[in-house]
Scaffold this active site. Structure first.
Site, short mmCIF file in Angstrom:
data_model
loop_
_atom_site.label_atom_id
_atom_site.label_comp_id
_atom_site.label_asym_id
_atom_site.label_seq_id
_atom_site.Cartn_x
_atom_site.Cartn_y
_atom_site.Cartn_z
N ARG A 1 -23.38 -36.03 16.78
CA ARG A 1 -24.82 -36.37 16.60
C ARG A 1 -25.10 -37.28 16.45
O ARG A 1 -24.69 -38.25 16.85
CB ARG A 1 -24.75 -35.71 14.50
CG ARG A 1 -24.53 -34.03 14.21
CD ARG A 1 -24.81 -33.96 12.67
NE ARG A 1 -23.85 -34.55 12.31
CZ ARG A 1 -22.53 -33.78 11.40
NH1 ARG A 1 -22.22 -33.18 11.58
NH2 ARG A 1 -21.43 -34.90 10.48
N ARG A 15 -29.05 -42.91 11.01
CA ARG A 15 -30.28 -42.56 9.84
C ARG A 15 -31.96 -44.17 10.28
O ARG A 15 -31.42 -44.79 9.53
CB ARG A 15 -30.12 -42.11 8.85
CG ARG A 15 -28.72 -41.10 8.67
CD ARG A 15 -28.29 -41.43 7.30
NE ARG A 15 -27.09 -39.56 7.70
CZ ARG A 15 -26.88 -39.60 6.40
NH1 ARG A 15 -26.43 -40.68 5.00
NH2 ARG A 15 -25.49 -38.61 6.11
N ARG A 52 -2.72 -37.45 18.64
CA ARG A 52 -2.81 -38.66 17.35
C ARG A 52 -1.73 -38.67 16.15
O ARG A 52 -2.85 -37.66 15.40
CB ARG A 52 -4.16 -39.26 17.48
CG ARG A 52 -4.57 -39.13 19.04
CD ARG A 52 -4.32 -40.28 19.43
NE ARG A 52 -4.11 -42.19 18.88
CZ ARG A 52 -3.97 -43.21 19.88
NH1 ARG A 52 -2.78 -43.07 20.56
NH2 ARG A 52 -4.17 -44.27 19.29
N ARG A 112 -9.03 -48.79 9.41
CA ARG A 112 -9.77 -48.29 8.07
C ARG A 112 -8.48 -49.36 6.75
O ARG A 112 -7.17 -48.46 7.05
CB ARG A 112 -10.15 -47.76 7.52
CG ARG A 112 -9.71 -46.60 7.89
CD ARG A 112 -10.67 -44.97 7.16
NE ARG A 112 -10.04 -44.08 7.30
CZ ARG A 112 -10.35 -42.85 7.12
NH1 ARG A 112 -11.38 -42.37 6.40
NH2 ARG A 112 -9.69 -41.85 6.64
N GLU A 122 -4.65 -48.21 7.43
CA GLU A 122 -4.22 -47.12 8.23
C GLU A 122 -4.55 -47.26 10.07
O GLU A 122 -5.17 -48.30 10.35
CB GLU A 122 -5.80 -45.57 7.84
CG GLU A 122 -5.36 -44.91 8.35
CD GLU A 122 -6.16 -43.20 8.01
OE1 GLU A 122 -6.72 -43.17 9.03
OE2 GLU A 122 -6.42 -43.38 6.65
N TYR A 126 -9.78 -29.81 15.59
CA TYR A 126 -9.86 -30.45 14.09
C TYR A 126 -10.59 -29.75 13.54
O TYR A 126 -11.52 -29.40 13.63
CB TYR A 126 -10.65 -32.23 14.71
CG TYR A 126 -10.55 -32.73 13.83
CD1 TYR A 126 -9.76 -33.03 12.81
CD2 TYR A 126 -12.14 -32.46 12.97
CE1 TYR A 126 -9.78 -34.05 12.21
CE2 TYR A 126 -12.28 -33.32 11.74
CZ TYR A 126 -10.88 -33.91 10.71
OH TYR A 126 -11.50 -34.92 9.71
N ASP A 150 -12.11 -29.18 9.33
CA ASP A 150 -12.64 -29.45 8.44
C ASP A 150 -12.24 -28.61 7.04
O ASP A 150 -11.77 -27.42 7.80
CB ASP A 150 -14.27 -29.79 7.82
CG ASP A 150 -14.57 -31.66 8.49
OD1 ASP A 150 -13.66 -31.82 8.79
OD2 ASP A 150 -15.75 -31.52 8.67
#
Length: 380
Positions: free
Chosen positions: A171, A175, A247, A277, A298, A346, A348
């Site tokens: 996307r 914003r 990964r 992160r 991480e 992948y 969600d």
């Protein structure tokens, strides 16, 4: 009928519950000593913080049926994921929004002004972005790309963003308002007592037997009417054609007395910082209060043979090998491949649950119509 489901994560838990509800006998096995797969949560013994053992998972969906489904088995609490990132000695808000733009460029633009400004920054000569780098350059320009995307992506995927497809950055990553909610979805939240309790609730049915610390062997095919396999697709065939690329993640756990970073997720976009992160897990349960804190640094790297696979790479080489394994799967009787690992995609959590519900319903229809079930109800 008598079914074996391999893996005790969301895919097989949901499929198993639907089959059990239809009157069938279901055995679910998992090589690990807990259910819920990579969504497994548990209380930290030192701080009592609910920790996401394999990295954080935030539930978000526009699928009302899926939202109602998970709420049948546990209480969800409101949670909005607000991600920050440290870059060039400052902390910024993600995804890139009007606050990020004004802070980064030292301006006080209104939405229309910011939109025009970013279009000036963008590389409009790129008409059809083919790579991740081209996609970012086309929509946000060089400065924002290098500050927020380049280094993070290189660390996450282990290659230059010019080698990754544009589809990874799906996307428009900006914003033009002050909305810092990381997700767009109608329904967002966290299970009050963690994901493991949620999955245990789904599995709580008299027709379901769960066997943990149990490895699947292909000889088990003879013991059941059908097998649903949510492990690695290439692993089912003992990697005989080669290994699909993934990964994996390494977590460096540390504790802190107090509030370490003031947010759940802090990204580090600069390549010089080795981790991608830091997650501070007590902030994923904002309705709880804890003096101590548990944090994970991480790190992303190539997945080895003994590592937990997280993100399928799905570049040209992997897609060719995937096609060969898909063909082998279609020639295998009595097995349906499901989930993130079984279809090498992948996914969600909400999509995983949606596909599991659709797979169970599709399979039960095959039984009713006395038709053989396909190896894939969703294309790998």
């Amino acid at each position: 009928m008598n079914f074996c489901l391999v893996g005790a994560g969301f895919s097989c838990a949901v499929i198993g519950r639907e089959l059990a509800g239809a009157g069938h006998r279901v055995t679910i096995i998992d090589v690990r000593d807990h259910v819920a797969g990579n969504c497994h949560t548990e209380r930290d013994t030192e701080t009592n913080v609910m920790t996401h053992v394999y990295g954080p998972h935030i539930f978000h969906t526009d699928d009302q049926e899926v939202w109602e489904y998970v709420n049948r088995f546990t209480t969800f609490k409101s949670y909005v994921n607000r991600v920050k990132t440290t870059s060039m000695g400052q902390v910024f808000s993600l995804p890139i929004n009007l606050h990020t733009i004004n802070q980064f460029f030292g301006k006080t633009m209104r939405p229309d002004e910011a939109r025009a400004f970013i279009e000036q920054q963008a590389d409009t000569s790129i008409e059809d972005p083919q790579t991740f780098e081209e996609q970012a350059m086309r929509f946000v320009g060089k400065e924002l790309y290098e500050a927020f995307f380049k280094g993070y992506t290189q660390k996450q995927w282990g290659c230059h963003p010019s080698e990754l497809p544009a589809s990874i950055l799906k996307r428009l990553p900006v914003r033009f308002n002050y909305n810092d909610n990381y997700f767009f979805h109608r329904f967002q939240g966290m299970p009050e007592h963690g994901y493991t309790k949620l999955v245990e609730g789904i599995l709580d049915h008299p027709n379901i037997t769960v066997k943990l610390s149990t490895r699947f062997e292909r000889s088990m095919l003879d013991e059941y009417d059908h097998v649903f396999f949510s492990g690695p697709l290439d692993g089912f065939f003992d990697y005989e054609l080669g290994r699909l690329g993934y990964r994996t993640l390494d977590f460096e756990r540390f504790t802190y007395q107090g509030d370490y970073q003031g947010c759940a997720v802090m990204n580090y976009g600069e390549e010089e910082v080795p981790y991608t992160r830091i997650t501070e897990h007590k902030h994923f349960s904002p309705w709880e209060e804890h003096d101590g804190s548990v944090c994970y640094r991480e790190y992303s790297r190539e997945c080895g043979e003994e590592d937990i696979p997280y993100y399928p790479i799905r570049l040209v080489k992997e897609k060719a090998l995937l096609a060969d394994y898909v063909e082998k799967a279609r020639q295998t009787d009595k097995v349906t491949f499901v989930g993130r690992l079984g279809t090498y995609r992948y996914l969600d959590m909400d999509v995983t649950i949606r596909e599991a519900l659709d797979t169970a319903r599709g399979f039960l229809k095959c039984v009713e119509e006395k038709k053989p079930a396909p190896a894939f109800f969703v294309e790998a």
